[in-house]
Write a protein that holds these residues in place. Sequence first.
Motif, PDB file in Angstrom:
ATOM      1  N   SER A  34       0.707  -1.166   0.136  1.00  0.00           N
ATOM      2  CA  SER A  34       0.001   0.046   0.073  1.00  0.00           C
ATOM      3  C   SER A  34       0.813   1.469  -0.147  1.00  0.00           C
ATOM      4  CB  SER A  34      -0.830   0.211   1.265  1.00  0.00           C
ATOM      5  OG  SER A  34      -0.002   0.222   2.298  1.00  0.00           O
ATOM      6  N   ILE A  35       0.279   2.308  -0.602  1.00  0.00           N
ATOM      7  CA  ILE A  35       1.054   3.389  -0.168  1.00  0.00           C
ATOM      8  C   ILE A  35       0.744   3.949   1.092  1.00  0.00           C
ATOM      9  CG2 ILE A  35       0.827   6.072  -0.867  1.00  0.00           C
ATOM     10  CD1 ILE A  35       0.196   5.199  -3.561  1.00  0.00           C
ATOM     11  N   ASN A  36       2.060   4.440   1.732  1.00  0.00           N
ATOM     12  CA  ASN A  36       2.295   4.330   3.284  1.00  0.00           C
ATOM     13  C   ASN A  36       1.533   5.757   3.386  1.00  0.00           C
ATOM     14  OD1 ASN A  36       2.925   5.101   5.754  1.00  0.00           O
ATOM     15  ND2 ASN A  36       4.938   3.664   5.612  1.00  0.00           N
ATOM     16  N   SER A  37       0.292   5.518   3.930  1.00  0.00           N
ATOM     17  CA  SER A  37      -0.540   6.680   4.577  1.00  0.00           C
ATOM     18  C   SER A  37      -0.014   7.720   5.643  1.00  0.00           C
ATOM     19  CB  SER A  37      -1.852   6.199   4.853  1.00  0.00           C
ATOM     20  OG  SER A  37      -1.916   5.543   5.813  1.00  0.00           O
ATOM     21  N   SER A  38       1.072   6.882   6.010  1.00  0.00           N
ATOM     22  CA  SER A  38       1.707   7.915   7.379  1.00  0.00           C
ATOM     23  C   SER A  38       2.783   8.645   6.851  1.00  0.00           C
ATOM     24  CB  SER A  38       2.073   7.054   8.422  1.00  0.00           C
ATOM     25  OG  SER A  38       3.336   6.380   8.301  1.00  0.00           O
ATOM     26  N   ALA A  39       3.353   8.642   5.474  1.00  0.00           N
ATOM     27  CA  ALA A  39       4.171   9.566   5.122  1.00  0.00           C
ATOM     28  C   ALA A  39       3.848  10.913   5.068  1.00  0.00           C
ATOM     29  CB  ALA A  39       4.700   8.891   3.620  1.00  0.00           C
ATOM     30  N   VAL A  40       5.021  11.675   5.469  1.00  0.00           N
ATOM     31  CA  VAL A  40       4.615  13.279   5.456  1.00  0.00           C
ATOM     32  C   VAL A  40       5.766  13.909   4.620  1.00  0.00           C
ATOM     33  CG1 VAL A  40       3.484  13.468   7.747  1.00  0.00           C
ATOM     34  CG2 VAL A  40       5.932  13.774   7.622  1.00  0.00           C
ATOM     35  N   LEU A  41       5.508  14.991   4.025  1.00  0.00           N
ATOM     36  CA  LEU A  41       6.705  15.932   3.372  1.00  0.00           C
ATOM     37  C   LEU A  41       7.351  17.020   4.462  1.00  0.00           C
ATOM     38  CD1 LEU A  41       8.042  16.704   0.716  1.00  0.00           C
ATOM     39  CD2 LEU A  41       6.294  18.336   0.518  1.00  0.00           C
ATOM     40  N   ALA A  42       8.548  16.678   4.476  1.00  0.00           N
ATOM     41  CA  ALA A  42       9.044  17.643   5.553  1.00  0.00           C
ATOM     42  C   ALA A  42      10.195  18.700   5.055  1.00  0.00           C
ATOM     43  CB  ALA A  42       9.650  16.950   6.900  1.00  0.00           C
TER      44      ALA A  42
END
Length: 314
Positions: free
Chosen positions: A6-14
């Motif tokens: 799955s596309i990792n839904s917990s990823a964030v852009l920082a």
Amino acid sequence: MQKTSSINSSAVLADAAILSQEELKPGFFRLVLSAPELARRCQPGQFVQVRVSDGVAPLLPRPISIHGFDGEQGTLSLLYHVAGQGTGKLSRLAVGESLKIWGPLGNGWIMPENLTGGSKNLVSDSEVSDSQNFVGGSEKIPTDAPVDADKILPLFVAGGIGVAPLPPLAKAWRDLGAEAILLYGARSADQIVTADEFTAMGVDVRIATEDGSEGVTGRVTELLKDLNTGDKLPLLYVCGPKPMLKAVAQLADDQGWLCQVSLEERMCCGLGACLSCVCKTKTGDEKVGGKGWTHAKVCTDGPVFWSREVVWNG
Ligand SMILES: Cc1cc2nc3c(=O)[nH]c(=O)nc-3n(C[C@H](O)[C@H](O)[C@H](O)COP(=O)(O)OP(=O)(O)OC[C@H]3O[C@@H](n4cnc5c(N)ncnc54)[C@H](O)[C@@H]3O)c2cc1C
Ligand code: FES
């Protein structure tokens, strides 16, 4: 059965501020970044996509493993070797500058807490080869034997910069009081970095160098021969160049040991969309007219796989 991809839904852009940039040995750098939201979400074995330039060169982000994270401090560290343009640019960034990172991405190592729980997480050997499901993710253990964390000998196996994603895992096992071993192979002593971090965590560090400048002369597989595993079942966590992963996986398989490998492929999106990172994993469906393998995406199905999932000659 479902795939765990799955596309990792917990990823964030920082927008991560550089707190320190240290050259540990020529060409080997440790970078510490401030990225509070991202640091809170990390799991051992995951990686980030690093955008090293605001311009067009290089256009694509570069995947780098998470070498350390501290959710409370909001920091993240990366350990990298200068390989080309992207990592070269990264090494020239200084404290006070910032860079864009996206993550955490991918499925990491199986953690001690996921080994316990009776038969809940267990998958039989036949399922490993027969199941479409056995692609990616780390929750399922390829053995019939009940697995308890205290019956496991954690064996970290690193080839060169492949040592990068192992410290957070070593910390997790240290917190359980486990006796763990790091088998660390490199071409020469000037490519051995951060071994002291493992020693400080109580890990028994054993080194092999191809030129004999430190430790045993030869490849990391030398260290696996005649290894005394006592009455414990070794669980190998391996990261390094593909020929080394393949050799260690073969050895583990011959011995009936559990073995996870972290694969590296060239990546573009890191999100499961572009298919640039595919590798072959087993499905066992050749008996019903299938090919026996499928394409898995290292960025979202991995980068960590059970070694018995991987088609090594593909
Ligand atoms: C999931 C993942 C985690 C990684 N973690 C780390 C890490 O913690 N530390 C680290 O130093 N490197 C890591 N890498 C490898 C790193 O991404 C590459 O070294 C980097 O992208 C090279 O970029 P560059 O622009 O400097 O070199 P480029 O100019 O793009 O390439 C220089 C040379 O490196 C080779 N190369 C580039 N990318 C890869 C790759 N993915 N695998 C094998 N060879 C490659 C190229 O074929 C070429 O020979 C990881 C790769 C992946 C896929
Ligand atoms: S890098 Fe695009 S699908 Fe994996």
